[in-house]
Write an enzyme that holds these catalytic residues in place. Structure first.
Site, PDB file in Angstrom:
ATOM      1  CG  ASP A 206      63.309  82.868 201.457  1.00 43.90           C
ATOM      2  OD1 ASP A 206      64.205  82.623 202.278  1.00 43.90           O
ATOM      3  OD2 ASP A 206      62.633  81.970 200.903  1.00 43.90           O
ATOM      4  N   GLY A 230      63.282  89.144 205.183  1.00 39.26           N
ATOM      5  CA  GLY A 230      62.733  89.208 206.534  1.00 39.26           C
ATOM      6  C   GLY A 230      62.485  87.819 207.089  1.00 39.26           C
ATOM      7  CG  ASP A 231      61.930  85.477 211.307  1.00 32.87           C
ATOM      8  OD1 ASP A 231      61.070  84.646 210.911  1.00 32.87           O
ATOM      9  OD2 ASP A 231      62.476  85.408 212.421  1.00 32.87           O
ATOM     10  CG  PHE A 232      58.095  83.126 207.181  1.00 33.33           C
ATOM     11  CD1 PHE A 232      58.379  82.311 208.260  1.00 33.33           C
ATOM     12  CD2 PHE A 232      58.283  82.631 205.893  1.00 33.33           C
ATOM     13  CE1 PHE A 232      58.858  81.012 208.064  1.00 33.33           C
ATOM     14  CE2 PHE A 232      58.766  81.334 205.678  1.00 33.33           C
ATOM     15  CZ  PHE A 232      59.060  80.535 206.784  1.00 33.33           C
ATOM     16  CG  HIS A 250      57.165  70.540 204.222  1.00 33.37           C
ATOM     17  ND1 HIS A 250      57.435  69.731 203.146  1.00 33.37           N
ATOM     18  CD2 HIS A 250      58.057  71.579 204.135  1.00 33.37           C
ATOM     19  CE1 HIS A 250      58.437  70.241 202.457  1.00 33.37           C
ATOM     20  NE2 HIS A 250      58.825  71.356 203.025  1.00 33.37           N
TER      21      HIS A 250
END
Ligand SMILES: C[S@@+](CC[C@H](N)C(=O)[O-])C[C@H]1O[C@@H](n2cnc3c(N)ncnc32)[C@H](O)[C@@H]1O
Length: 343
Positions: A206, A230-232, A250
């Protein structure tokens, strides 16, 4: 003239008016939570005057407010003193582990003001978060504000805890050793899996500010639970036997959902599984709440909404996942589960 459309039962004008003013009773419950009324009453029954002082209310609306809560079955009275009903004592006292008011506390703060602008949202397709033009700044601000972050995490936990417990039971975990929850917040979903299956180790991936709440929430699992920040959209997701993407897709536009499913698939070990859960919309088994939540995503995010199960299956197939099946999870969610081929 069209005469053959299916008809719903005729509602009386009273029923129609009740439907259209349901927001009043909803707000009474949300304000009671915001005021900590049920948490105060957990200390024991109080008279109107005592409650007025403890909760900090003006006498003018107090009696009506309490009377509605009594009629809704949330508090009880003997004519002198007020106390929590069994439901409130069980679920609406912030001091209890079973506290289920997290979703409504955030709904009060975010959803309620946004829904006041539903008409504008329907006309423009634009999010309607009051006073927040820049959605990314709003999210970053929320993450940096401890009380807002706590409310956000409370809402997540209230929703994902029961789903985690159910997936722990419904899915065969025996052949898998590691589970990664991408966008797994402070780990509450993974916690249910680790509790039910002592052979599993879990990782949450996350945004970095979630590291601290994760450490606090998951301390009981020691080394079995780890966090990767991190940044997915930019960083590779940690690899694992089972990768979960829950209530994540969503938030994003359809092309970003496909991208996230593809990135998730890359992180699944060969022979492993990908699990996506959301309150997916399905014309075959319509669910009023899922359409409501889908509109809610449209009011709170620039391009989010719920989506059909078939779309999720198609993103998985495109990413190279096969044996894709859908199961229901909780009252409103669908989990779409597929396997990554061995090679
Ligand atoms: C709606 S919450 C879902 C949380 C949890 N999976 C659940 O089912 O309740 C979405 C999560 O995605 C995380 N998230 C948002 N943008 C992200 C990004 N770019 N990279 C990694 N995580 C992100 C948020 O911090 C949040 O925890």
């Amino acid at each position: 003239v069209i005469t053959d459309l299916p008809q719903a039962p005729v509602l009386t004008p009273t029923e129609i008016n009740r439907l259209g003013t349901a927001f009043c009773t909803a707000k009474i419950l949300m304000s009671a939570l915001e005021l900590g009324l049920f948490t105060e009453l957990a200390n024991g029954p109080m008279t109107e005057t005592e409650l007025q002082q403890v909760v900090g209310l003006n006498p003018r609306g107090m009696r009506d407010f309490l009377s509605v809560l009594v009629l809704l079955g949330l508090i009880t009275t003997d004519g002198e003193r007020y106390g929590n009903s069994s439901s409130a004592a069980l679920y609406l006292d912030r001091g209890k582990a079973e506290y289920a008011g997290g979703f409504l506390e955030r709904a009060n703060h975010m959803m309620y003001p946004a829904w006041a602008s539903l008409t504008a949202g329907l006309r423009t397709g634009a999010p309607q978060l009051v006073g927040r033009e820049d959605q990314e700044a709003a999210f970053a601000g929320m993450m940096a504000n401890p009380s807002h972050l706590r409310r956000f995490l409370g809402m997540m936990d209230a929703l994902n805890g029961p789903l985690g417990a159910e997936l722990a039971a419904k899915f065969d975990w025996s052949g898998y050793h590691t589970v990664v929850d991408a966008g797994g917040a402070r780990g509450n979903f993974v916690a249910q899996l680790l509790r039910a299956h002592p052979h599993l180790a879990g990782t949450v991936f996350d945004l970095p500010p979630m590291a601290e709440p994760f450490a606090e929430h998951m301390a009981e699992f020691g080394r079995r639970a780890t966090f990767t920040g991190g940044d997915f959209f930019a960083d590779p997701m940690p690899s694992g036997d089972v990768l979960v993407l829950g209530h994540v897709l969503h938030d994003w536009a359809p092309h970003q959902r496909a991208e996230l499913v593809d990135r998730a698939c890359q992180a699944v070990n060969p022979g492993g599984a990908l699990v996506v859960y959301d309150q997916m919309v399905d014309d075959q088994t319509p669910d009023i709440w899922n359409n409501v939540i889908s509109l809610n995503m449209q009011l709170l995010t620039p391009s989010g909404s719920e989506y059909p199960v078939a779309d999720c299956e198609a993103w998985m197939h495109a990413a190279g996942i096969d044996n894709v099946t859908a199961i229901s999870l909780g009252e409103h969610d669908t989990a779409v589960i597929g396997r990554k081929p061995q090679r």
